[in-house]
Design an enzyme around this catalytic site. Structure first.
Site, mmCIF file in Angstrom:
data_model
loop_
_atom_site.group_PDB
_atom_site.id
_atom_site.type_symbol
_atom_site.label_atom_id
_atom_site.label_comp_id
_atom_site.label_asym_id
_atom_site.label_seq_id
_atom_site.Cartn_x
_atom_site.Cartn_y
_atom_site.Cartn_z
ATOM 1 N N ASN A 15 43.807 48.177 8.932
ATOM 2 C CA ASN A 15 43.076 47.681 8.102
ATOM 3 C C ASN A 15 42.181 48.602 7.603
ATOM 4 O O ASN A 15 41.113 49.141 8.358
ATOM 5 C CB ASN A 15 42.256 46.331 8.537
ATOM 6 C CG ASN A 15 41.391 45.771 7.357
ATOM 7 O OD1 ASN A 15 41.342 46.168 6.307
ATOM 8 N ND2 ASN A 15 40.378 44.944 8.041
ATOM 9 N N TRP A 16 42.532 49.232 6.484
ATOM 10 C CA TRP A 16 41.644 50.375 6.000
ATOM 11 C C TRP A 16 40.493 49.925 5.220
ATOM 12 O O TRP A 16 39.669 50.850 5.016
ATOM 13 C CB TRP A 16 42.616 51.086 4.957
ATOM 14 C CG TRP A 16 43.701 51.860 5.387
ATOM 15 C CD1 TRP A 16 44.385 51.670 6.729
ATOM 16 C CD2 TRP A 16 44.685 52.558 4.710
ATOM 17 N NE1 TRP A 16 45.471 52.446 6.690
ATOM 18 C CE2 TRP A 16 46.025 52.855 5.688
ATOM 19 C CE3 TRP A 16 44.994 52.798 3.353
ATOM 20 C CZ2 TRP A 16 46.897 53.608 5.150
ATOM 21 C CZ3 TRP A 16 46.161 53.615 2.877
ATOM 22 C CH2 TRP A 16 46.956 54.068 3.906
ATOM 23 N N LYS A 17 40.208 48.677 4.954
ATOM 24 C CA LYS A 17 38.997 48.129 4.575
ATOM 25 C C LYS A 17 38.809 48.878 3.226
ATOM 26 O O LYS A 17 39.778 49.292 2.722
ATOM 27 C CB LYS A 17 37.849 48.452 5.562
ATOM 28 C CG LYS A 17 38.141 47.676 6.822
ATOM 29 C CD LYS A 17 36.974 47.505 7.835
ATOM 30 C CE LYS A 17 37.341 46.912 9.159
ATOM 31 N NZ LYS A 17 36.192 46.559 10.077
ATOM 32 N N GLU A 103 34.321 40.162 7.653
ATOM 33 C CA GLU A 103 33.747 40.759 6.786
ATOM 34 C C GLU A 103 33.704 40.132 5.445
ATOM 35 O O GLU A 103 32.667 39.963 4.652
ATOM 36 C CB GLU A 103 34.143 42.136 6.294
ATOM 37 C CG GLU A 103 33.587 43.121 7.857
ATOM 38 C CD GLU A 103 34.546 44.343 8.035
ATOM 39 O OE1 GLU A 103 35.183 44.669 7.028
ATOM 40 O OE2 GLU A 103 34.483 44.828 9.093
ATOM 41 N N SER A 218 37.061 48.001 17.586
ATOM 42 C CA SER A 218 37.023 49.343 17.913
ATOM 43 C C SER A 218 38.377 49.766 18.907
ATOM 44 O O SER A 218 38.154 50.383 19.939
ATOM 45 C CB SER A 218 35.874 49.226 18.951
ATOM 46 O OG SER A 218 34.511 49.075 18.126
ATOM 47 N N GLY A 239 40.755 49.097 12.882
ATOM 48 C CA GLY A 239 39.972 49.484 11.515
ATOM 49 C C GLY A 239 39.617 51.000 11.406
ATOM 50 O O GLY A 239 40.761 51.689 10.922
ATOM 51 N N GLY A 240 38.732 51.489 11.831
ATOM 52 C CA GLY A 240 38.668 52.886 11.653
ATOM 53 C C GLY A 240 39.452 53.832 12.184
ATOM 54 O O GLY A 240 39.803 54.775 11.659
HETATM 55 P P1 13P Z 1 37.131 48.737 13.817
HETATM 56 O O1 13P Z 1 38.581 48.986 14.428
HETATM 57 O O2 13P Z 1 36.631 49.679 12.912
HETATM 58 O O3 13P Z 1 36.192 48.140 14.832
HETATM 59 O O4 13P Z 1 37.523 47.597 12.886
HETATM 60 C C1 13P Z 1 38.208 46.325 13.355
HETATM 61 C C2 13P Z 1 38.629 45.458 12.264
HETATM 62 O O5 13P Z 1 37.766 44.903 11.495
HETATM 63 C C3 13P Z 1 40.115 45.412 11.716
HETATM 64 O O6 13P Z 1 40.139 44.519 10.970
#
Ligand code: 13P
Length: 257
Positions: A15-17, A103, A218, A239-240
């Site tokens: 998930n690149w956000k 989010e 994470s 995510g990250g």
């Molecule tokens: P992180 O891996 O950056 O904690 O994000 C998790 C996330 O929200 C994936 O949708």
């Protein structure tokens, strides 16, 4: 590591956000393709921002990496300024869509009711919804986790044809673990994922053993093995670490082991 015999193909989803412009997005997926992440018994999925979806689809669709969006509207078309319809995503090669990420629930007014509408719209358009559920730290400390998770799961699936329940994916993302570097313990994440599985089973008993449930929060190459070994966890929503080709590819490698 204990051999898992669930019959469920692991899914590693990035998930690149709200990150990466089109050229950066294409660069990242070209690197992933070069790292040979496809064909090791793991389904690999990237979810770029809307603006990069089309360009990324041209790289990932022929390579066998799956493509997903991070959100969508539930209507097919119409006067909904700023929104994207499910059919628009399907047209450009998306197979998945993330629904109800914390989010979106936290900052953009997403509710269990809108999640439910989006899940139904995704399925009509042959998009696989990845339904996100998870508790805040406060809710966890107050002992509300299990009730909240069950309520979120049931609300997301409300009114679905039991056959369609087989087609969804869940992601358990404890909100306190997102972007914080803190993760749930593998066994505790597994316990909540099993609760999701049991709740799904109340609607369709067969689906409880087929539905895939991801852990998110994470996830890194260094901690993923603990989650991959859990019997009720079928992959990760990353995510990250999904923004770095090497880290994301390494998580796929851990999942393939
Ligand atoms: P992180 O891996 O950056 O904690 O994000 C998790 C996330 O929200 C994936 O949708």
């Amino acid at each position: 590591m204990e051999e898992k015999t669930t019959g469920r193909t692991p899914l590693i989803a990035g998930n690149w956000k709200m990150n990466l412009q089109v050229t950066q997005a294409v660069d990242l997926v070209e690197k992933l393709v070069a790292k040979d992440v496809v064909g090791h018994g793991v389904e690999v999925l990237v979810c770029p921002p809307f603006t990069a979806l089309y360009a990324v689809s041209r790289v990932v669709n022929p390579a066998g990496i799956k493509l997903g969006a991070q959100n969508m509207h539930w209507e097919e078309a119409g006067a909904f300024t700023g929104e994207i319809a499910p059919g628009m995503l399907a047209e450009i090669g998306c197979q998945y869509v993330i629904i109800g990420h914390s989010e979106r629930r936290q900052y953009f007014g997403e509710t269990d009711a809108t999640v439910n509408k989006k899940v139904k719209a995704a399925l009509i358009n042959r998009l696989t919804p990845i339904i996100c559920v998870g508790e805040t730290l406060e809710q966890r400390e107050e002992g509300l986790t299990d009730r909240l998770i069950r309520d979120q799961v049931k609300a997301a699936l409300l009114g679905l044809d039991p056959e369609d329940v087989l087609k969804v994916v869940f992601a358990y993302e404890p909100i306190w673990a997102i972007g914080t570097g803190k993760t749930a313990e593998g066994c505790e994440a597994n316990r909540v994922c099993r609760l999701i599985r049991e709740t799904v089973g109340e609607i369709n008993a067969e689906a409880s053993s087929w539905v895939r449930i991801l852990y998110g929060g994470s996830v890194k190459p260094t901690n993923y093995a603990d989650f991959a070994a859990q019997p009720d966890i079928d992959g990760a929503l990353v995510g990250g670490a999904s923004l770095q080709a090497e880290q994301f590819a390494e998580i796929v490698r851990v999942a393939a082991e």
